[in-house]
Design an enzyme around this catalytic site. Sequence first.
Site, PDB file in Angstrom:
ATOM      1  N   ARG A  74       0.774  -1.405   0.075  1.00  0.00           N
ATOM      2  CA  ARG A  74       0.087   0.009  -0.016  1.00  0.00           C
ATOM      3  C   ARG A  74       0.779   1.330   0.022  1.00  0.00           C
ATOM      4  O   ARG A  74       0.459   2.222  -0.719  1.00  0.00           O
ATOM      5  CB  ARG A  74      -0.715  -0.065   0.992  1.00  0.00           C
ATOM      6  CG  ARG A  74      -2.234  -1.139   0.956  1.00  0.00           C
ATOM      7  CD  ARG A  74      -2.941  -1.070   2.119  1.00  0.00           C
ATOM      8  NE  ARG A  74      -3.378   0.390   2.644  1.00  0.00           N
ATOM      9  CZ  ARG A  74      -3.745   0.389   3.809  1.00  0.00           C
ATOM     10  NH1 ARG A  74      -3.779  -0.411   4.846  1.00  0.00           N
ATOM     11  NH2 ARG A  74      -4.271   1.781   4.126  1.00  0.00           N
ATOM     12  N   GLN A 105      -8.824  11.048   8.239  1.00  0.00           N
ATOM     13  CA  GLN A 105      -8.870   9.635   8.561  1.00  0.00           C
ATOM     14  C   GLN A 105      -7.744   8.916   7.777  1.00  0.00           C
ATOM     15  O   GLN A 105      -7.307   7.493   8.082  1.00  0.00           O
ATOM     16  CB  GLN A 105     -10.028   8.883   8.867  1.00  0.00           C
ATOM     17  CG  GLN A 105     -11.021   9.443   9.661  1.00  0.00           C
ATOM     18  CD  GLN A 105     -12.399   8.994   9.293  1.00  0.00           C
ATOM     19  OE1 GLN A 105     -12.862   7.588   9.611  1.00  0.00           O
ATOM     20  NE2 GLN A 105     -13.317   9.592   8.284  1.00  0.00           N
ATOM     21  N   ASP A 108      -2.590   8.290   3.798  1.00  0.00           N
ATOM     22  CA  ASP A 108      -1.499   8.224   2.718  1.00  0.00           C
ATOM     23  C   ASP A 108      -0.938   9.475   2.279  1.00  0.00           C
ATOM     24  O   ASP A 108      -0.046   9.423   1.591  1.00  0.00           O
ATOM     25  CB  ASP A 108      -2.621   7.893   1.500  1.00  0.00           C
ATOM     26  CG  ASP A 108      -3.705   8.907   1.442  1.00  0.00           C
ATOM     27  OD1 ASP A 108      -3.655  10.163   1.801  1.00  0.00           O
ATOM     28  OD2 ASP A 108      -4.958   8.729   0.790  1.00  0.00           O
ATOM     29  N   HIS A 123      -5.663   8.554  12.030  1.00  0.00           N
ATOM     30  CA  HIS A 123      -5.167   7.277  12.041  1.00  0.00           C
ATOM     31  C   HIS A 123      -3.580   7.148  11.658  1.00  0.00           C
ATOM     32  O   HIS A 123      -3.454   5.988  11.429  1.00  0.00           O
ATOM     33  CB  HIS A 123      -6.337   6.487  11.254  1.00  0.00           C
ATOM     34  CG  HIS A 123      -7.542   6.437  11.743  1.00  0.00           C
ATOM     35  ND1 HIS A 123      -8.619   6.099  10.962  1.00  0.00           N
ATOM     36  CD2 HIS A 123      -8.090   6.574  12.899  1.00  0.00           C
ATOM     37  CE1 HIS A 123      -9.650   6.086  11.517  1.00  0.00           C
ATOM     38  NE2 HIS A 123      -9.490   6.581  12.814  1.00  0.00           N
ATOM     39  N   CYS A 131       8.541   1.503  16.688  1.00  0.00           N
ATOM     40  CA  CYS A 131       8.431   0.191  17.297  1.00  0.00           C
ATOM     41  C   CYS A 131       6.859  -0.064  17.731  1.00  0.00           C
ATOM     42  O   CYS A 131       6.194   0.661  18.196  1.00  0.00           O
ATOM     43  CB  CYS A 131       9.364   0.420  18.517  1.00  0.00           C
ATOM     44  SG  CYS A 131       9.367  -0.728  19.671  1.00  0.00           S
ATOM     45  N   GLY A 204     -16.234  11.929   1.758  1.00  0.00           N
ATOM     46  CA  GLY A 204     -15.568  10.790   1.546  1.00  0.00           C
ATOM     47  C   GLY A 204     -15.368   9.726   2.445  1.00  0.00           C
ATOM     48  O   GLY A 204     -14.299   9.083   2.733  1.00  0.00           O
ATOM     49  N   THR A 205     -16.203   9.791   3.589  1.00  0.00           N
ATOM     50  CA  THR A 205     -16.310   8.794   4.754  1.00  0.00           C
ATOM     51  C   THR A 205     -17.543   8.003   4.924  1.00  0.00           C
ATOM     52  O   THR A 205     -18.392   8.865   4.754  1.00  0.00           O
ATOM     53  CB  THR A 205     -15.472   9.519   5.977  1.00  0.00           C
ATOM     54  OG1 THR A 205     -15.627   8.532   7.036  1.00  0.00           O
ATOM     55  CG2 THR A 205     -16.240  10.902   6.316  1.00  0.00           C
ATOM     56  N   PRO A 231     -20.690  10.087  -2.900  1.00  0.00           N
ATOM     57  CA  PRO A 231     -21.496   9.432  -3.906  1.00  0.00           C
ATOM     58  C   PRO A 231     -22.854   8.441  -3.381  1.00  0.00           C
ATOM     59  O   PRO A 231     -23.643   8.284  -4.031  1.00  0.00           O
ATOM     60  CB  PRO A 231     -20.475   8.807  -4.595  1.00  0.00           C
ATOM     61  CG  PRO A 231     -19.244   8.642  -4.233  1.00  0.00           C
ATOM     62  CD  PRO A 231     -19.421   9.518  -2.752  1.00  0.00           C
ATOM     63  N   GLN A 232     -22.323   8.095  -2.120  1.00  0.00           N
ATOM     64  CA  GLN A 232     -23.323   7.245  -1.561  1.00  0.00           C
ATOM     65  C   GLN A 232     -23.758   7.668  -0.301  1.00  0.00           C
ATOM     66  O   GLN A 232     -23.307   8.413   0.561  1.00  0.00           O
ATOM     67  CB  GLN A 232     -22.631   5.833  -0.981  1.00  0.00           C
ATOM     68  CG  GLN A 232     -21.925   5.035  -2.178  1.00  0.00           C
ATOM     69  CD  GLN A 232     -22.676   4.482  -3.177  1.00  0.00           C
ATOM     70  OE1 GLN A 232     -23.906   3.868  -2.896  1.00  0.00           O
ATOM     71  NE2 GLN A 232     -22.225   4.117  -4.477  1.00  0.00           N
TER      72      GLN A 232
END
Length: 257
Positions: A74, A105, A108, A123, A131, A204-205, A231-232
């Site tokens: 990833r 969240q 990237d 996150h 470590c 977008g979450t 979109p949802q």
Amino acid sequence: MKPTPHDLDQLRRLIASARSITVLTGAGVSAESGIPTFRDAQTGYWARFRPEDLATPEAFRRDPDLVWRWYAERRRAVLGVTPNAGHRALARLEGRVERFSLVTQNVDGLHARAGSRTVIELHGSILRVRCFKSCVSYTAGTDKAATGAPEAEAVFAADTPPRCPHCGDFLRPDVVWFGESLPEDAIEAAVAATEQCDLFLSVGTSTVVYPAAMLPDAARDAGATVVEINPQETPFSARASLSIRGTAATVLPAVIE
Ligand code: BJW
Ligand code: ZN
């Protein structure tokens, strides 16, 4: 799914009149850069993997190589893509409002690469390792570890998790897995920004992972106008002041010229 011109106009007006804006982003913001989300059917990570096999401390203890390889893959994918028009629009917005906070969240690093100067990462980051016992942390390029520690690039290139030079435990991705606490400073800053804004954007979450999922409701309870861009439909949609059915890379540039 196309947003209506009326919705976009309404959001443009809300942005223009807001003095303090807080934005919460999730995996959907990076989807148009080519990074899969977690929960989208077919394309999401969880359509192919079980979260309990990959994103928990127990999973890492059980099979450190498997988890390490998933994150290495990833990390390579993230470094091979570029921020999209949605990330860039949010970076532009930062300089245009009196008070602006970007809470993500995502792990990237694409908001920072798009030019956002201050990003509250709830996150963690896939670009860092630390470590397992949290005694050292490395960031790609800027190795903050003590002398004698392996270089960040060498750490990331390894096929199996390298060992911490201090205590000998495994190094792991510096991300927040299920059952783990979020970084205290990040969640505190996110809650403060949520409670003091007058416009809150949830972009977008899926708003199903806590505690991040409580932020849109916290903003609403504190009196902010809350707009969702997705979109949802999500579990939060019905409580949003305005729920715009569209993608981040189309809606955000259209409302942030
Ligand atoms: C687009 C788009 C486009 C598509 N444009 N949009 C039972 C009940 C309640 C809570 C719990 C419970 N059991 C456990 C918990 C707590 C748990 C939790 O919330 N679980 C729920 C799933 C039920 N939370 C935790 O464990 C958290 N820690 C915690 O609570 O600590 C206290 C504690 C300690 C000890 C014991 C118990 C509690 C930690 C959560 C850490 C989450 N980690 C991950 C992995 C990070 C590392 C990695 O990347 O691998 O974070 S999981 C994953 O989900 C990742 C994401 O940040 C997070 C949120 O996902 P996100 O961003 O919303 O993505 P998706 O895929 O879900 O949604 C994408 C959305 O985009 C969709 O809506 C699409 O429609 C949309 N979209 N294309 C705009 N182009
Ligand atoms: Zn250590």
